[in-house]
Design a protein around this motif. Structure first.
Motif, PDB file in Angstrom:
ATOM      1  N   LYS A 438     -35.631  27.164  14.113  1.00  0.00           N
ATOM      2  CA  LYS A 438     -35.958  25.746  14.247  1.00  0.00           C
ATOM      3  C   LYS A 438     -37.476  25.558  14.092  1.00  0.00           C
ATOM      4  CE  LYS A 438     -32.072  23.373  15.132  1.00  0.00           C
ATOM      5  NZ  LYS A 438     -31.005  24.342  15.376  1.00  0.00           N
ATOM      6  N   ASN A 439     -38.161  25.221  15.171  1.00  0.00           N
ATOM      7  CA  ASN A 439     -39.567  24.821  15.034  1.00  0.00           C
ATOM      8  C   ASN A 439     -40.525  25.966  14.729  1.00  0.00           C
ATOM      9  OD1 ASN A 439     -39.115  21.997  15.589  1.00  0.00           O
ATOM     10  ND2 ASN A 439     -38.667  22.629  17.678  1.00  0.00           N
ATOM     11  N   ILE A 440     -40.150  27.215  15.045  1.00  0.00           N
ATOM     12  CA  ILE A 440     -41.040  28.303  14.634  1.00  0.00           C
ATOM     13  C   ILE A 440     -40.799  28.689  13.184  1.00  0.00           C
ATOM     14  CG2 ILE A 440     -41.476  29.219  16.938  1.00  0.00           C
ATOM     15  CD1 ILE A 440     -39.462  31.399  16.411  1.00  0.00           C
ATOM     16  N   GLN A 441     -39.788  28.079  12.560  1.00  0.00           N
ATOM     17  CA  GLN A 441     -39.575  28.141  11.108  1.00  0.00           C
ATOM     18  C   GLN A 441     -39.388  29.562  10.582  1.00  0.00           C
ATOM     19  OE1 GLN A 441     -43.014  25.346  10.353  1.00  0.00           O
ATOM     20  NE2 GLN A 441     -41.524  24.439   8.981  1.00  0.00           N
ATOM     21  N   GLY A 442     -38.648  30.360  11.352  1.00  0.00           N
ATOM     22  CA  GLY A 442     -38.258  31.678  10.875  1.00  0.00           C
ATOM     23  C   GLY A 442     -36.859  31.623  10.282  1.00  0.00           C
ATOM     24  N   MET A 443     -36.333  32.800   9.952  1.00  0.00           N
ATOM     25  CA  MET A 443     -34.991  32.875   9.392  1.00  0.00           C
ATOM     26  C   MET A 443     -33.957  32.770  10.511  1.00  0.00           C
ATOM     27  SD  MET A 443     -35.851  33.104   6.287  1.00  0.00           S
ATOM     28  CE  MET A 443     -34.251  33.321   5.518  1.00  0.00           C
ATOM     29  N   ALA A 444     -32.805  32.244  10.181  1.00  0.00           N
ATOM     30  CA  ALA A 444     -31.721  32.132  11.157  1.00  0.00           C
ATOM     31  C   ALA A 444     -31.195  33.525  11.509  1.00  0.00           C
ATOM     32  CB  ALA A 444     -30.602  31.273  10.579  1.00  0.00           C
ATOM     33  N   GLY A 445     -30.613  33.640  12.712  1.00  0.00           N
ATOM     34  CA  GLY A 445     -29.952  34.888  13.077  1.00  0.00           C
ATOM     35  C   GLY A 445     -30.396  35.485  14.386  1.00  0.00           C
ATOM     36  N   ALA A 446     -31.541  35.043  14.904  1.00  0.00           N
ATOM     37  CA  ALA A 446     -32.000  35.544  16.202  1.00  0.00           C
ATOM     38  C   ALA A 446     -32.109  34.385  17.181  1.00  0.00           C
ATOM     39  CB  ALA A 446     -33.356  36.238  16.069  1.00  0.00           C
ATOM     40  N   CYS A 447     -31.746  34.647  18.423  1.00  0.00           N
ATOM     41  CA  CYS A 447     -31.956  33.669  19.490  1.00  0.00           C
ATOM     42  C   CYS A 447     -32.555  34.403  20.679  1.00  0.00           C
ATOM     43  CB  CYS A 447     -30.657  32.963  19.864  1.00  0.00           C
ATOM     44  SG  CYS A 447     -29.347  34.040  20.493  1.00  0.00           S
ATOM     45  N   PHE A 448     -33.051  33.652  21.633  1.00  0.00           N
ATOM     46  CA  PHE A 448     -33.734  34.285  22.759  1.00  0.00           C
ATOM     47  C   PHE A 448     -33.654  33.398  23.985  1.00  0.00           C
ATOM     48  CE2 PHE A 448     -36.357  33.019  19.186  1.00  0.00           C
ATOM     49  CZ  PHE A 448     -37.020  31.886  19.638  1.00  0.00           C
ATOM     50  N   VAL A 449     -33.670  34.062  25.138  1.00  0.00           N
ATOM     51  CA  VAL A 449     -33.637  33.369  26.424  1.00  0.00           C
ATOM     52  C   VAL A 449     -34.901  33.730  27.189  1.00  0.00           C
ATOM     53  CG1 VAL A 449     -32.432  33.081  28.613  1.00  0.00           C
ATOM     54  CG2 VAL A 449     -31.124  33.365  26.492  1.00  0.00           C
ATOM     55  N   PHE A 450     -35.661  32.715  27.583  1.00  0.00           N
ATOM     56  CA  PHE A 450     -36.846  32.888  28.415  1.00  0.00           C
ATOM     57  C   PHE A 450     -36.404  32.864  29.875  1.00  0.00           C
ATOM     58  CE2 PHE A 450     -38.120  30.657  24.553  1.00  0.00           C
ATOM     59  CZ  PHE A 450     -39.227  31.380  24.131  1.00  0.00           C
ATOM     60  N   CYS A 451     -36.911  33.785  30.660  1.00  0.00           N
ATOM     61  CA  CYS A 451     -36.430  33.934  32.042  1.00  0.00           C
ATOM     62  C   CYS A 451     -37.579  33.986  33.037  1.00  0.00           C
ATOM     63  CB  CYS A 451     -35.624  35.225  32.188  1.00  0.00           C
ATOM     64  SG  CYS A 451     -34.328  35.478  30.965  1.00  0.00           S
ATOM     65  N   ASN A 452     -37.413  33.265  34.124  1.00  0.00           N
ATOM     66  CA  ASN A 452     -38.270  33.458  35.298  1.00  0.00           C
ATOM     67  C   ASN A 452     -37.903  34.817  35.889  1.00  0.00           C
ATOM     68  OD1 ASN A 452     -39.037  33.549  38.075  1.00  0.00           O
ATOM     69  ND2 ASN A 452     -39.178  31.311  38.133  1.00  0.00           N
ATOM     70  N   ARG A 453     -38.847  35.734  35.945  1.00  0.00           N
ATOM     71  CA  ARG A 453     -38.542  37.111  36.362  1.00  0.00           C
ATOM     72  C   ARG A 453     -37.900  37.173  37.755  1.00  0.00           C
ATOM     73  NH1 ARG A 453     -40.708  41.518  33.628  1.00  0.00           N
ATOM     74  NH2 ARG A 453     -42.137  41.027  31.915  1.00  0.00           N
ATOM     75  N   LYS A 454     -38.384  36.340  38.660  1.00  0.00           N
ATOM     76  CA  LYS A 454     -37.835  36.352  40.017  1.00  0.00           C
ATOM     77  C   LYS A 454     -36.372  35.936  40.024  1.00  0.00           C
ATOM     78  CE  LYS A 454     -42.191  35.561  42.505  1.00  0.00           C
ATOM     79  NZ  LYS A 454     -42.947  34.630  43.400  1.00  0.00           N
ATOM     80  N   GLU A 455     -36.048  34.876  39.259  1.00  0.00           N
ATOM     81  CA  GLU A 455     -34.655  34.425  39.204  1.00  0.00           C
ATOM     82  C   GLU A 455     -33.788  35.425  38.447  1.00  0.00           C
ATOM     83  OE1 GLU A 455     -33.331  32.014  40.866  1.00  0.00           O
ATOM     84  OE2 GLU A 455     -35.274  31.421  41.700  1.00  0.00           O
ATOM     85  N   LEU A 456     -34.346  36.051  37.412  1.00  0.00           N
ATOM     86  CA  LEU A 456     -33.603  37.064  36.663  1.00  0.00           C
ATOM     87  C   LEU A 456     -33.265  38.252  37.546  1.00  0.00           C
ATOM     88  CD1 LEU A 456     -32.533  38.004  33.882  1.00  0.00           C
ATOM     89  CD2 LEU A 456     -34.800  38.987  33.453  1.00  0.00           C
ATOM     90  N   GLU A 457     -34.205  38.654  38.378  1.00  0.00           N
ATOM     91  CA  GLU A 457     -33.997  39.804  39.270  1.00  0.00           C
ATOM     92  C   GLU A 457     -32.847  39.549  40.260  1.00  0.00           C
ATOM     93  OE1 GLU A 457     -35.034  43.686  40.600  1.00  0.00           O
ATOM     94  OE2 GLU A 457     -35.681  42.547  38.835  1.00  0.00           O
ATOM     95  N   LYS A 458     -32.682  38.299  40.651  1.00  0.00           N
ATOM     96  CA  LYS A 458     -31.622  37.968  41.604  1.00  0.00           C
ATOM     97  C   LYS A 458     -30.229  38.180  41.012  1.00  0.00           C
ATOM     98  CE  LYS A 458     -34.365  34.373  43.929  1.00  0.00           C
ATOM     99  NZ  LYS A 458     -34.482  32.910  44.192  1.00  0.00           N
ATOM    100  N   LEU A 459     -30.127  38.233  39.686  1.00  0.00           N
ATOM    101  CA  LEU A 459     -28.818  38.314  39.026  1.00  0.00           C
ATOM    102  C   LEU A 459     -28.327  39.745  38.826  1.00  0.00           C
ATOM    103  CD1 LEU A 459     -29.468  35.661  36.220  1.00  0.00           C
ATOM    104  CD2 LEU A 459     -28.279  35.287  38.390  1.00  0.00           C
ATOM    105  N   LYS A 460     -29.173  40.739  39.107  1.00  0.00           N
ATOM    106  CA  LYS A 460     -28.841  42.099  38.669  1.00  0.00           C
ATOM    107  C   LYS A 460     -27.582  42.654  39.328  1.00  0.00           C
ATOM    108  CE  LYS A 460     -31.932  44.555  41.870  1.00  0.00           C
ATOM    109  NZ  LYS A 460     -33.094  45.482  41.938  1.00  0.00           N
ATOM    110  N   ASN A 461     -27.242  42.166  40.495  1.00  0.00           N
ATOM    111  CA  ASN A 461     -26.038  42.682  41.172  1.00  0.00           C
ATOM    112  C   ASN A 461     -24.832  41.766  41.030  1.00  0.00           C
ATOM    113  OD1 ASN A 461     -27.336  45.041  42.160  1.00  0.00           O
ATOM    114  ND2 ASN A 461     -28.271  43.844  43.817  1.00  0.00           N
ATOM    115  N   GLU A 462     -24.990  40.703  40.232  1.00  0.00           N
ATOM    116  CA  GLU A 462     -23.855  39.805  40.014  1.00  0.00           C
ATOM    117  C   GLU A 462     -22.850  40.456  39.059  1.00  0.00           C
ATOM    118  OE1 GLU A 462     -22.989  36.779  41.237  1.00  0.00           O
ATOM    119  OE2 GLU A 462     -24.655  37.023  42.655  1.00  0.00           O
ATOM    120  N   PRO A 463     -21.558  40.263  39.292  1.00  0.00           N
ATOM    121  CA  PRO A 463     -20.550  40.819  38.372  1.00  0.00           C
ATOM    122  C   PRO A 463     -20.761  40.275  36.958  1.00  0.00           C
ATOM    123  CG  PRO A 463     -19.529  40.015  40.394  1.00  0.00           C
ATOM    124  CD  PRO A 463     -20.945  39.550  40.438  1.00  0.00           C
ATOM    125  N   MET A 464     -20.613  41.146  35.960  1.00  0.00           N
ATOM    126  CA  MET A 464     -20.815  40.746  34.559  1.00  0.00           C
ATOM    127  C   MET A 464     -19.588  39.995  34.037  1.00  0.00           C
ATOM    128  SD  MET A 464     -22.565  44.265  33.150  1.00  0.00           S
ATOM    129  CE  MET A 464     -22.562  43.718  31.445  1.00  0.00           C
TER     130      MET A 464
END
Length: 471
Positions: A438-464
């Protein structure tokens, strides 16, 4: 990857006095464009992010050029009249941080020259061509390993020349420093040393400079009126035709994404194969993640996770990964992508509710506040910019509402990232998704999720709930 180039542009251009009219040699105008500006554009299109230009004579011309190209970093050789090109390169070397492409400022050349050097496996490459019969040739002799032996204008010194020096080279940082060390030893006896002499000096000191010969390369150094006439009559038409033939047919896409991509973005994909299990690949992934994170927050507090897929996949990653089994998600629906997030939540049988809002009227923050104040929800998901209608949701205000109530925010920024100023900490965004196309005008095919590290850490023991799409 080479990200820096150096252009030595301090020369007086004494043999073109009548043509240049008090301007540097690089500002000869061909086809309504300065030759050094042509070179800058070609370097940028080949992935060069920083172009260090050593200036001297009439440096204000380069200062005006630098105002139009943020990639240009100028440094002035105060002693340009008393030193040769190596003196200017020594000044430029103080700004260099890695491997470089080195170019003279008065060159007209086919951009295939840059492609050839960048893709050559040798760390140091001096580019040569067949013999141009220009009358001012610089010849290269090589040893048994096709490395530099002699560089000179005098055939009696060279003997049997292997190629003619073009004036574009690839140099490792260590070799550049070796050239500077060689020059420093000879400041007294060779005050006007040219950089070619330092190349030979570095080779003799133990560096290895391979010579790559492109027999029919189209190029011209413009040192005098005769060179200029040849450039206009022969070289420029061939360069323009060659580069036009290699251009990619351009379509203007009228959809909201993927974005139309430049030739440089397309060409950046044409690289040597890389194994995803090698350290080089991991380093590249790490660099991409850090560079993306830097757009929206500190790498100490935020992290980016890459996936192969579309923006919908990134949304599904967040919805399926970020809401714990005892959490309850509120999804704002005021367009197709808000509705899609609700569909995803339903597929995973999450405990969720939907805040319905108009697809074309501003969201009612007072009504949303009342819902949040009931204390039912632990997480909120919304779309920053609804691609389908262009509706912009007030995410910073929503983020503050959620932050004050301890609610984790999950934001689709597919059409907002890199177009709208986003600071995840300031805007109280905990997780957000976007894509490469989209706005960074690269090729299609990659996506990414930005994460607050503290909130991400809380998820590590959650069932997948998923395997590949689990944050």
């Amino acid at each position: 990857m080479i990200k820096e180039a150096v252009i030595v542009g301090a020369g007086l251009g004494s043999r073109l006095r009548g043509t240049l009219e008090n301007r540097p040699k690089g500002f000869l105008e061909l086809n309504n464009e300065y030759i050094v500006e042509m070179s800058v554009k070609k370097l940028i299109s080949h992935g060069i992010e920083r172009i260090i230009i050593g200036t001297g004579h009439c440096s204000e011309w380069y200062e005006r050029l630098a105002e139009r190209y943020p990639a240009i970093d100028l440094i002035h050789n105060e002693r340009y009249a008393e030193t040769g090109s190596m003196g200017t390169l020594e000044v430029c070397a103080t700004k260099v941080t890695g491997d470089i492409l080195l170019l003279e400022s008065d060159l007209l050349y086919d951009s295939i020259a840059l492609h050839t050097l960048i893709n050559d496996p040798h760390p140091n490459v001096v580019l040569g061509s067949g013999f141009t019969q220009s009358g001012d040739e610089v010849y290269i002799a090589v040893d048994d390993n096709q490395e530099v032996s002699i560089i000179s204008k005098h055939l009696d010194e060279v003997g049997e020349p292997f190629a003619e020096l073009v004036g574009i080279s690839k140099l490792s940082y260590n070799t550049l420093m070796a050239m500077c060390a060689f020059a420093a030893k000879h400041h007294a006896d060779v005050p006007k040393m040219e950089y070619e002499a330092a190349i030979v000096g570095a080779q003799k000191a133990g560096e290895h400079l391979f010579v790559r010969k492109v027999e029919y390369l189209t190029w011209r150094e413009i040192d005098d009126a005769n060179h200029l006439a040849l450039a206009l009559e022969h070289t420029l038409p061939r360069v323009l035709e060659n580069e036009l033939l290699r251009g990619v047919r351009r379509e203007v896409l009228l959809n909201p994404g993927p974005a139309t991509t430049t030739d440089s973005v397309k060409q950046a994909q044409v690289v040597a194969d890389i194994c995803p299990r090698e350290e080089e690949f991991g380093n590249m992934m790490r660099w991409i993640c850090d560079e993306l994170t830097a757009f929206v927050g500190s790498t100490d507090e935020y992290e980016t996770v890459l996936f192969a897929g579309s923006g919908t996949l990134a949304d599904e990653v967040m919805i399926s990964s970020c809401v714990p089994k005892d959490g309850k998600l509120l999804i704002i629906n005021n367009g197709s992508y808000g509705a899609r997030m609700a569909t995803i939540a339903g597929v995973y049988n999450l405990n969720f509710g939907v805040f319905e809002s108009s697809t074309y009227q501003p969201l009612d923050l007072n009504a949303l506040t009342k819902v949040l104040d009931k204390g039912f929800y632990t997480h909120l998901a919304a779309v920053y910019h609804e691609t389908t209608t262009g509706l912009m949701n007030p995410i910073p205000e929503i983020g503050r509402l959620c932050h004050d109530r301890g609610i984790v925010t999950i934001i689709d920024t597919v059409s907002a990232f890199a177009a709208i100023d986003i600071d995840m900490k300031r805007d109280h965004i905990d997780f957000m998704a976007s894509t490469s196309n989209k706005n960074i005008q690269g090729m299609a095919g990659a996506c990414f999720v930005f994460c607050n590290r503290k909130e991400l850490e809380k998820l590590k023991n959650e069932p997948m709930r998923t395997y590949y799409m689990n944050l």
